[in-house]
Design a protein around this motif. Sequence first.
Motif, mmCIF file in Angstrom:
data_model
loop_
_atom_site.group_PDB
_atom_site.id
_atom_site.type_symbol
_atom_site.label_atom_id
_atom_site.label_comp_id
_atom_site.label_asym_id
_atom_site.label_seq_id
_atom_site.Cartn_x
_atom_site.Cartn_y
_atom_site.Cartn_z
ATOM 1 N N LYS A 191 1.215 -1.255 -0.135
ATOM 2 C CA LYS A 191 -0.038 -0.091 -0.397
ATOM 3 C C LYS A 191 0.973 1.043 -0.467
ATOM 4 C CE LYS A 191 -3.537 -2.555 2.519
ATOM 5 N NZ LYS A 191 -4.601 -2.518 3.843
ATOM 6 N N MET A 192 2.136 1.131 -0.160
ATOM 7 C CA MET A 192 3.242 2.247 -0.259
ATOM 8 C C MET A 192 3.221 2.962 -1.161
ATOM 9 S SD MET A 192 6.541 0.716 2.776
ATOM 10 C CE MET A 192 7.494 1.542 1.799
ATOM 11 N N SER A 193 3.412 4.082 -0.981
ATOM 12 C CA SER A 193 4.150 4.499 -2.580
ATOM 13 C C SER A 193 4.817 4.159 -2.993
ATOM 14 C CB SER A 193 4.311 6.858 -2.121
ATOM 15 O OG SER A 193 5.498 6.700 -1.300
ATOM 16 N N LEU A 194 5.120 4.329 -4.293
ATOM 17 C CA LEU A 194 6.429 4.047 -5.136
ATOM 18 C C LEU A 194 7.848 4.407 -4.349
ATOM 19 C CD1 LEU A 194 7.730 3.019 -7.749
ATOM 20 C CD2 LEU A 194 7.930 4.825 -9.070
ATOM 21 N N ARG A 195 7.362 6.055 -4.044
ATOM 22 C CA ARG A 195 8.816 6.428 -2.833
ATOM 23 C C ARG A 195 9.335 6.591 -2.209
ATOM 24 N NH1 ARG A 195 8.686 13.211 -1.383
ATOM 25 N NH2 ARG A 195 11.239 12.968 -0.797
ATOM 26 N N ASP A 196 8.451 5.398 -1.581
ATOM 27 C CA ASP A 196 8.088 4.760 -0.112
ATOM 28 C C ASP A 196 8.690 3.990 0.023
ATOM 29 O OD1 ASP A 196 7.843 7.226 1.067
ATOM 30 O OD2 ASP A 196 5.644 6.489 1.882
ATOM 31 N N GLN A 197 8.662 2.559 -1.560
ATOM 32 C CA GLN A 197 9.024 1.560 -1.526
ATOM 33 C C GLN A 197 10.462 1.644 -2.124
ATOM 34 O OE1 GLN A 197 6.013 0.221 -4.123
ATOM 35 N NE2 GLN A 197 4.814 -0.697 -2.987
ATOM 36 N N ALA A 214 12.438 3.735 -1.402
ATOM 37 C CA ALA A 214 12.884 4.254 0.137
ATOM 38 C C ALA A 214 13.667 2.944 0.413
ATOM 39 C CB ALA A 214 12.837 5.332 1.458
ATOM 40 N N GLN A 215 12.809 2.287 1.444
ATOM 41 C CA GLN A 215 12.344 1.304 1.765
ATOM 42 C C GLN A 215 13.414 -0.426 0.974
ATOM 43 O OE1 GLN A 215 9.151 -1.063 3.473
ATOM 44 N NE2 GLN A 215 9.795 -3.036 3.066
ATOM 45 N N THR A 216 13.584 0.195 -0.262
ATOM 46 C CA THR A 216 14.496 -0.935 -1.073
ATOM 47 C C THR A 216 16.014 -0.484 -0.874
ATOM 48 O OG1 THR A 216 12.518 -1.449 -2.498
ATOM 49 C CG2 THR A 216 15.595 -1.898 -2.982
ATOM 50 N N LYS A 217 16.275 0.815 -0.574
ATOM 51 C CA LYS A 217 17.309 1.408 -0.838
ATOM 52 C C LYS A 217 18.374 0.472 0.726
ATOM 53 C CE LYS A 217 17.239 5.609 -3.513
ATOM 54 N NZ LYS A 217 17.415 7.213 -3.057
ATOM 55 N N GLU A 218 17.321 0.885 2.086
ATOM 56 C CA GLU A 218 17.857 0.931 3.346
ATOM 57 C C GLU A 218 17.903 -0.762 3.199
ATOM 58 O OE1 GLU A 218 15.759 0.510 7.702
ATOM 59 O OE2 GLU A 218 14.758 1.365 6.118
ATOM 60 N N ARG A 219 17.440 -1.760 2.701
ATOM 61 C CA ARG A 219 17.469 -2.895 2.717
ATOM 62 C C ARG A 219 18.827 -3.107 1.769
ATOM 63 N NH1 ARG A 219 15.363 -6.813 6.335
ATOM 64 N NH2 ARG A 219 15.874 -7.744 4.214
ATOM 65 N N LEU A 220 19.376 -2.652 0.646
ATOM 66 C CA LEU A 220 20.003 -2.801 -0.044
ATOM 67 C C LEU A 220 21.213 -2.167 1.209
ATOM 68 C CD1 LEU A 220 18.984 -1.872 -3.671
ATOM 69 C CD2 LEU A 220 19.989 -4.920 -2.433
ATOM 70 N N SER A 221 21.508 -1.701 1.414
ATOM 71 C CA SER A 221 22.504 -0.717 2.790
ATOM 72 C C SER A 221 22.900 -1.585 3.671
ATOM 73 C CB SER A 221 21.765 0.176 2.845
ATOM 74 O OG SER A 221 22.088 1.549 1.378
ATOM 75 N N LYS A 222 22.100 -2.892 4.504
ATOM 76 C CA LYS A 222 22.384 -3.656 5.382
ATOM 77 C C LYS A 222 23.603 -3.975 5.102
ATOM 78 C CE LYS A 222 17.675 -3.242 7.555
ATOM 79 N NZ LYS A 222 16.998 -4.327 8.733
ATOM 80 N N PRO A 223 24.555 -3.687 6.927
ATOM 81 C CA PRO A 223 25.687 -4.901 6.147
ATOM 82 C C PRO A 223 25.119 -6.523 6.009
ATOM 83 C CG PRO A 223 25.664 -3.613 8.158
ATOM 84 C CD PRO A 223 23.955 -3.640 7.764
ATOM 85 N N GLY A 224 25.950 -7.104 5.910
ATOM 86 C CA GLY A 224 26.011 -8.736 5.476
ATOM 87 C C GLY A 224 24.743 -8.965 3.464
ATOM 88 N N VAL A 225 23.968 -7.554 3.159
ATOM 89 C CA VAL A 225 23.474 -7.789 2.050
ATOM 90 C C VAL A 225 24.216 -7.938 0.817
ATOM 91 C CG1 VAL A 225 21.858 -7.287 0.629
ATOM 92 C CG2 VAL A 225 21.305 -7.025 3.188
ATOM 93 N N THR A 226 24.211 -9.250 0.204
ATOM 94 C CA THR A 226 24.862 -10.160 -0.919
ATOM 95 C C THR A 226 24.246 -9.126 -2.157
ATOM 96 O OG1 THR A 226 25.601 -11.927 -0.099
ATOM 97 C CG2 THR A 226 25.296 -11.927 -2.321
ATOM 98 N N LEU A 227 24.333 -7.846 -2.474
ATOM 99 C CA LEU A 227 24.412 -7.299 -3.771
ATOM 100 C C LEU A 227 23.977 -7.675 -4.843
ATOM 101 C CD1 LEU A 227 26.485 -3.511 -2.445
ATOM 102 C CD2 LEU A 227 23.610 -4.635 -1.918
ATOM 103 N N PRO A 228 22.914 -7.467 -5.597
ATOM 104 C CA PRO A 228 23.110 -8.408 -7.053
ATOM 105 C C PRO A 228 23.089 -7.665 -8.329
ATOM 106 C CG PRO A 228 21.272 -6.918 -5.877
ATOM 107 C CD PRO A 228 21.408 -6.626 -4.786
#
Length: 202
Positions: free
Chosen positions: A129-135, A137-151
């Motif tokens: 239900k989030m706006s594209l902008r919020d989605q 932002a959430q994607t950036k936050e998740r990809l920026s977390k330590p330990g995440v294997t980046l595509p």
Amino acid sequence: MKANYVMIDFENVTPDNLDALKQTDFKVMLFVGEGQKSIPKQIAMAMQRIGAKGEYVEIGGTGHNALDFHIAYYIGCISIEDKDAYFHIVSKDKGFDPLVKHLHGRGIFIDRVESIEAIPALMQAKSSKMSLRDQVAQTKERLSKPGVTLPRSRKTLSNHVNAMFGKLLPEERVAAIVDALFAEGFAFENGKRVEFKCERKA
């Protein structure tokens, strides 16, 4: 839909919203240390409401990281039987992060969160239900977390975004999120390789 296994480190975290895990695709394992002689009433009642999807795992013994090793063992066993499982370690113990990073590299879906509410699968209903902008932002936050294997390609990035939102978003929305990551300079192509702004900060 992937089965979600929630492994709660009860020595480290007292969960405050177990009722949110009553969905049929959640399996809850509450790991209890030998020194913990009682379970708070609200936790016991919430586990009872979860029913057969909930399980107490009592650790028979004490020692440094004893409970952590048990969680790692159960993840290993379950991942062999259910290769599409998504594991959520609920703990404030950052000692789990190297394990999470290693298992990411082995193609296992896993994360460590510090609260029930932070489990990505529980955020999906809100996310849809989030706006594209919020989605974005959430994607950036998740990809920026330590330990995440980046595509490292647009295709794997799209797959990552799709999985992050529980495969509930239409293809057009996933594509819009990926396009926004590139348009905003968070993701960029270096030859055939996709790289990310957050890597330069590391």
